[in-house]
Design a protein around this motif. Structure first.
Motif, mmCIF file in Angstrom:
data_model
loop_
_atom_site.group_PDB
_atom_site.id
_atom_site.type_symbol
_atom_site.label_atom_id
_atom_site.label_comp_id
_atom_site.label_asym_id
_atom_site.label_seq_id
_atom_site.Cartn_x
_atom_site.Cartn_y
_atom_site.Cartn_z
ATOM 1 N N ALA A 160 -4.413 3.130 -6.189
ATOM 2 C CA ALA A 160 -5.005 2.619 -4.952
ATOM 3 C C ALA A 160 -6.194 1.699 -5.214
ATOM 4 C CB ALA A 160 -5.432 3.777 -4.059
ATOM 5 N N ALA A 168 1.101 1.440 -5.654
ATOM 6 C CA ALA A 168 -0.183 1.450 -4.953
ATOM 7 C C ALA A 168 -0.652 2.868 -4.650
ATOM 8 C CB ALA A 168 -0.088 0.639 -3.662
ATOM 9 N N ASP A 201 0.814 -1.220 0.000
ATOM 10 C CA ASP A 201 0.000 0.000 0.000
ATOM 11 C C ASP A 201 0.844 1.265 0.000
ATOM 12 O OD1 ASP A 201 -2.418 -1.287 -0.082
ATOM 13 O OD2 ASP A 201 -2.751 -1.240 2.080
ATOM 14 N N ASP A 213 -6.566 -2.177 -4.001
ATOM 15 C CA ASP A 213 -7.685 -2.630 -3.179
ATOM 16 C C ASP A 213 -8.392 -3.821 -3.817
ATOM 17 O OD1 ASP A 213 -7.304 -0.806 -1.167
ATOM 18 O OD2 ASP A 213 -8.779 0.643 -1.914
ATOM 19 N N ARG A 215 -6.940 -3.341 4.865
ATOM 20 C CA ARG A 215 -6.169 -2.211 4.396
ATOM 21 C C ARG A 215 -5.890 -1.277 5.570
ATOM 22 N NH1 ARG A 215 -5.060 -0.079 -0.464
ATOM 23 N NH2 ARG A 215 -4.543 2.126 -0.550
#
Length: 267
Positions: free
Chosen positions: A209, A205, A200, A213, A264
């Motif tokens: 994003a 990432a 992340d 995810d 996350r």
């Protein structure tokens, strides 16, 4: 055979990796295996197969395509981000599909390579962070998470004397890392959540994003499917792993069939 996984466990791990990547790479859509696609993310080019071999960034993929009759100019076209015409792509897909057996053999060989690399990771980390190495050996979830990372981003430095600063290898060895998304604390015993936290915070990432995810969600779906199988790594003992009694010294719990769902991290 990799020394960190016995033969029965390795066979289960190969099958689990195939299932996991079928989910994370192809959303469990079998029609996408023998076809070319271009995600258009980062520096990726046209990809194919369960592992989504990136033609432009994977020399083995280019050699494989040549071996089943693709010409140099066709491979060069698939090695670029520029779109290939729809008619040409249909012809390429049909040609790839006519060589499904060869594609399966090529895929299996690459997956075995991932198992070998995972074993090399254990060896590299062991002398620097024994608890982390033991965790990798004993956690199917952690093993699969690392292979998914390697399939996305690769992993180099296993032949170096010390891990590259801020790399995944350095992170597993217990070193602090500073990525595009920020600094991550030192991790002595890594978990799937830690691997996801590293991802992340990568430049990829941070710029993609939503894609990160989505992949995480697909990974979790794959893990539930895999863990429900009586022949999966979640239900197979790795006799080559560090005994549980030794793990207790590092406050690591013995693995259980129930997978951990990565969440996350709050940024």
């Amino acid at each position: 055979m990799p020394s960190n996984f016995d033969s029965k466990y390795q066979a289960a791990l190969v099958a689990d990796i195939r299932t996991m990547l079928f989910h994370t790479e192809l959303s469990a859509d079998a029609t996408k295996i023998a076809s070319f696609s271009n995600a258009g993310l980062g520096g990726s080019t046209y990809s194919f197969g369960v592992l989504q071999f990136d033609v432009g960034n994977n020399s083995a993929a280019r050699i494989f395509l040549s071996s089943i009759g693709f010409k140099d100019d066709e491979i060069k076209g698939l090695s670029k981000q520029a779109p290939v015409t729809a008619s040409a792509l249909r012809e390429y897909d049909a040609r790839l599909k006519s060589h499904e057996d060869e594609l399966q053999e090529f895929t299996d060989a690459q997956i075995l390579g991932y198992v070998e690399k995972l074993s090399s990771v254990v060896d590299f980390v062991k002398s620097r962070n024994a608890a982390a190495a033991a965790a990798i050996q004993n956690s199917p979830d952690l093993q699969l998470s690392l292979v998914d990372y390697i399939n996305q981003f690769g992993l180099s430095g296993l032949d170096d004397k010390k891990p590259t600063s801020n790399s995944m290898l350095a992170y597993l060895c217990g070193e602090p890392v500073n990525l595009r998304g920020g600094k991550l604390p030192v991790v002595n015993v890594p978990t799937v959540d830690d691997i996801q936290a590293y991802i992340d915070n990568t430049a990829y990432a941070q710029a993609n994003a939503r894609a990160a995810d989505t992949r995480m969600s697909r990974y979790n779906m794959a893990i539930y499917e895999i863990a429900s199988s009586s022949t999966s790594t979640f239900n197979t003992v790795n006799t080559a792993a560090t005994p549980t009694v030794d793990l207790a010294q590092h406050q690591i719990e013995a693995p259980t069939p129930a997978p951990t769902v990565a969440a996350r991290p709050t940024m």
